[in-house]
Scaffold this motif. Sequence first.
Motif, PDB file in Angstrom:
ATOM      1  N   MET A 242       0.847  -1.187   0.000  1.00  0.00           N
ATOM      2  CA  MET A 242       0.000   0.000   0.000  1.00  0.00           C
ATOM      3  C   MET A 242       0.888   1.244   0.000  1.00  0.00           C
ATOM      4  N   ALA A 243       0.593   2.182  -0.913  1.00  0.00           N
ATOM      5  CA  ALA A 243       1.396   3.395  -1.038  1.00  0.00           C
ATOM      6  C   ALA A 243       0.502   4.622  -0.920  1.00  0.00           C
ATOM      7  N   PRO A 244       0.720   5.479   0.101  1.00  0.00           N
ATOM      8  CA  PRO A 244      -0.023   6.742   0.189  1.00  0.00           C
ATOM      9  C   PRO A 244       0.543   7.721  -0.834  1.00  0.00           C
ATOM     10  N   VAL A 245      -0.222   8.019  -1.868  1.00  0.00           N
ATOM     11  CA  VAL A 245       0.273   8.828  -2.980  1.00  0.00           C
ATOM     12  C   VAL A 245      -0.302  10.233  -2.911  1.00  0.00           C
ATOM     13  N   ASP A 246       0.563  11.230  -3.054  1.00  0.00           N
ATOM     14  CA  ASP A 246       0.152  12.631  -3.133  1.00  0.00           C
ATOM     15  C   ASP A 246      -0.361  12.883  -4.553  1.00  0.00           C
ATOM     16  N   LEU A 247      -1.672  12.794  -4.736  1.00  0.00           N
ATOM     17  CA  LEU A 247      -2.241  12.914  -6.072  1.00  0.00           C
ATOM     18  C   LEU A 247      -2.058  14.316  -6.642  1.00  0.00           C
ATOM     19  N   GLY A 248      -1.999  15.325  -5.757  1.00  0.00           N
ATOM     20  CA  GLY A 248      -1.745  16.683  -6.230  1.00  0.00           C
ATOM     21  C   GLY A 248      -0.365  16.795  -6.859  1.00  0.00           C
ATOM     22  N   LEU A 249       0.630  16.198  -6.223  1.00  0.00           N
ATOM     23  CA  LEU A 249       1.982  16.201  -6.763  1.00  0.00           C
ATOM     24  C   LEU A 249       2.029  15.429  -8.072  1.00  0.00           C
ATOM     25  N   LEU A 250       1.338  14.311  -8.111  1.00  0.00           N
ATOM     26  CA  LEU A 250       1.271  13.510  -9.331  1.00  0.00           C
ATOM     27  C   LEU A 250       0.682  14.334 -10.473  1.00  0.00           C
ATOM     28  N   MET A 251      -0.375  15.089 -10.173  1.00  0.00           N
ATOM     29  CA  MET A 251      -1.036  15.908 -11.186  1.00  0.00           C
ATOM     30  C   MET A 251      -0.145  17.062 -11.646  1.00  0.00           C
ATOM     31  N   ARG A 252       0.469  17.756 -10.680  1.00  0.00           N
ATOM     32  CA  ARG A 252       1.286  18.917 -11.041  1.00  0.00           C
ATOM     33  C   ARG A 252       2.467  18.520 -11.925  1.00  0.00           C
ATOM     34  N   LYS A 253       3.023  17.354 -11.675  1.00  0.00           N
ATOM     35  CA  LYS A 253       4.176  16.905 -12.464  1.00  0.00           C
ATOM     36  C   LYS A 253       3.767  16.192 -13.749  1.00  0.00           C
ATOM     37  N   GLY A 254       2.497  15.850 -13.873  1.00  0.00           N
ATOM     38  CA  GLY A 254       2.071  15.097 -15.046  1.00  0.00           C
ATOM     39  C   GLY A 254       2.751  13.744 -15.109  1.00  0.00           C
ATOM     40  N   ALA A 255       3.085  13.222 -13.931  1.00  0.00           N
ATOM     41  CA  ALA A 255       3.755  11.922 -13.854  1.00  0.00           C
ATOM     42  C   ALA A 255       2.728  10.798 -13.858  1.00  0.00           C
ATOM     43  N   TRP A 256       3.212   9.572 -14.032  1.00  0.00           N
ATOM     44  CA  TRP A 256       2.293   8.448 -13.923  1.00  0.00           C
ATOM     45  C   TRP A 256       2.959   7.255 -13.265  1.00  0.00           C
ATOM     46  N   LEU A 257       2.100   6.452 -12.661  1.00  0.00           N
ATOM     47  CA  LEU A 257       2.532   5.262 -11.936  1.00  0.00           C
ATOM     48  C   LEU A 257       2.128   4.023 -12.725  1.00  0.00           C
ATOM     49  N   SER A 258       3.032   3.067 -12.805  1.00  0.00           N
ATOM     50  CA  SER A 258       2.732   1.838 -13.524  1.00  0.00           C
ATOM     51  C   SER A 258       3.347   0.669 -12.784  1.00  0.00           C
ATOM     52  N   SER A 259       2.754  -0.496 -12.934  1.00  0.00           N
ATOM     53  CA  SER A 259       3.318  -1.723 -12.395  1.00  0.00           C
ATOM     54  C   SER A 259       2.828  -2.880 -13.243  1.00  0.00           C
ATOM     55  N   SER A 260       3.656  -3.889 -13.380  1.00  0.00           N
ATOM     56  CA  SER A 260       3.298  -5.007 -14.243  1.00  0.00           C
ATOM     57  C   SER A 260       4.090  -6.229 -13.830  1.00  0.00           C
ATOM     58  N   THR A 261       3.550  -7.395 -14.088  1.00  0.00           N
ATOM     59  CA  THR A 261       4.265  -8.639 -13.806  1.00  0.00           C
ATOM     60  C   THR A 261       4.118  -9.580 -14.992  1.00  0.00           C
ATOM     61  N   LEU A 262       5.100 -10.430 -15.216  1.00  0.00           N
ATOM     62  CA  LEU A 262       5.137 -11.250 -16.428  1.00  0.00           C
ATOM     63  C   LEU A 262       4.295 -12.516 -16.352  1.00  0.00           C
ATOM     64  N   ARG A 263       4.373 -13.217 -15.240  1.00  0.00           N
ATOM     65  CA  ARG A 263       3.892 -14.603 -15.196  1.00  0.00           C
ATOM     66  C   ARG A 263       2.442 -14.775 -15.661  1.00  0.00           C
ATOM     67  N   PRO A 264       1.502 -13.899 -15.243  1.00  0.00           N
ATOM     68  CA  PRO A 264       0.114 -14.131 -15.661  1.00  0.00           C
ATOM     69  C   PRO A 264      -0.214 -13.637 -17.066  1.00  0.00           C
ATOM     70  N   LYS A 265       0.721 -12.986 -17.735  1.00  0.00           N
ATOM     71  CA  LYS A 265       0.404 -12.410 -19.046  1.00  0.00           C
ATOM     72  C   LYS A 265       0.066 -13.504 -20.052  1.00  0.00           C
ATOM     73  N   PRO A 266      -0.817 -13.212 -21.014  1.00  0.00           N
ATOM     74  CA  PRO A 266      -1.135 -14.195 -22.055  1.00  0.00           C
ATOM     75  C   PRO A 266       0.102 -14.536 -22.879  1.00  0.00           C
ATOM     76  N   ASP A 267       0.107 -15.746 -23.417  1.00  0.00           N
ATOM     77  CA  ASP A 267       1.245 -16.196 -24.217  1.00  0.00           C
ATOM     78  C   ASP A 267       1.535 -15.242 -25.370  1.00  0.00           C
ATOM     79  N   ALA A 268       0.500 -14.718 -26.007  1.00  0.00           N
ATOM     80  CA  ALA A 268       0.699 -13.840 -27.160  1.00  0.00           C
ATOM     81  C   ALA A 268       1.411 -12.558 -26.766  1.00  0.00           C
ATOM     82  N   GLU A 269       1.097 -12.033 -25.589  1.00  0.00           N
ATOM     83  CA  GLU A 269       1.762 -10.809 -25.139  1.00  0.00           C
ATOM     84  C   GLU A 269       3.232 -11.076 -24.840  1.00  0.00           C
TER      85      GLU A 269
END
Length: 341
Positions: free
Chosen positions: A256-283
């Motif tokens: 769990m991450a407490p994120v400052d959404l105002g800071l995220l908005m002002r910087k125009g930044a974005w958060l992403s996360s991904s994991t390989l194992r469950p991805k479809p074979d085609a991906e």
Amino acid sequence: MNPSPTHHFQPGAMRAVIAEGVGGPEVLRLVRRDPPQPGPGEVLIAVAAAGVNRPDLMQRSGALPAPTGLSDILGLEVAGQVLSCGPGVDPALVGTRVMALLKAGGYATHACARAEHCLPIPPGLSLTEAAALPEGLFTIWHNLFDRGALRPGEVLLIEGGASGIGTLALQLARAIGASVIATAGGAEKCRRLAKMGATAVDYRAADAQAQLEGLAAGRGINVVLDILGGEAVNRHLALMAPGGRHIGLSFMTGMMAPVDLGLLMRKGAWLSSSTLRPKPDAEKAAIARDVSRNLLPLLAAGRVRPVIAGVLPLAEAAEAHRRLESGANFGKIVLQIQDEC
């Protein structure tokens, strides 16, 4: 009809490592099994070596159970020689040396992989070195270069730069012309990261955050590869440049991450996360094509090399897990399963 040779194995001819229950490294057991047979779209690999990864540790401990229906044999990446092909696979692959991403089954003398999840081994790499690469190459391409869109001239922060992923990402980022800041625990790891071209920060130092703020002053950090999660996310956002990309690879200090959404908005930044194992074979197949086209040439040219922290025999898989859990490793730990083919 598939003309690739059929291999007839004695019952129990395969050695493999499984976890007998949930727990510490002591639950790992070396067992005998019948070798798998390649299904449609698969190849059977005589495994020379297998990489050891944190998801293996998490599966063994019960923190991240394997998806339903998969083999109970641990291991997500291998290198070896193709023994036979299943229906629909070009039989010309038989006898070739490959490194492959797996859903399971890598800690074994034989493993099946999707043919499109296999990568050719660049010249000059041993099978032991190659076994340290697939999970890292797939993860880094998808997260750092595809989703993270790291470009020449940008600044990358790698948390946990001394890991297998960290040392590989550092080299790949430097190879395309990005600057790298990397954190690690202890002066020796930081010295080795600096030798590889990173600006290294000892995260154990009392002024570690102040050091990062000083390095980010002015232009900011464009991409963060984060293994911490939790409270670290906001600290990273404060360091990031406008349009920055924050990529979560794991969450060692909290899901769990407490994120400052105002800071995220002002910087125009974005958060992403991904994991390989469950991805479809085609991906995964699409990622493999991108890795082959964009990253393997850097390995073939000798500009990037896997950093190997240690090589242990398959029977010592428990010790390999202990070493990775200790955090003392610099680079990747590999299990040597057979002699080089």
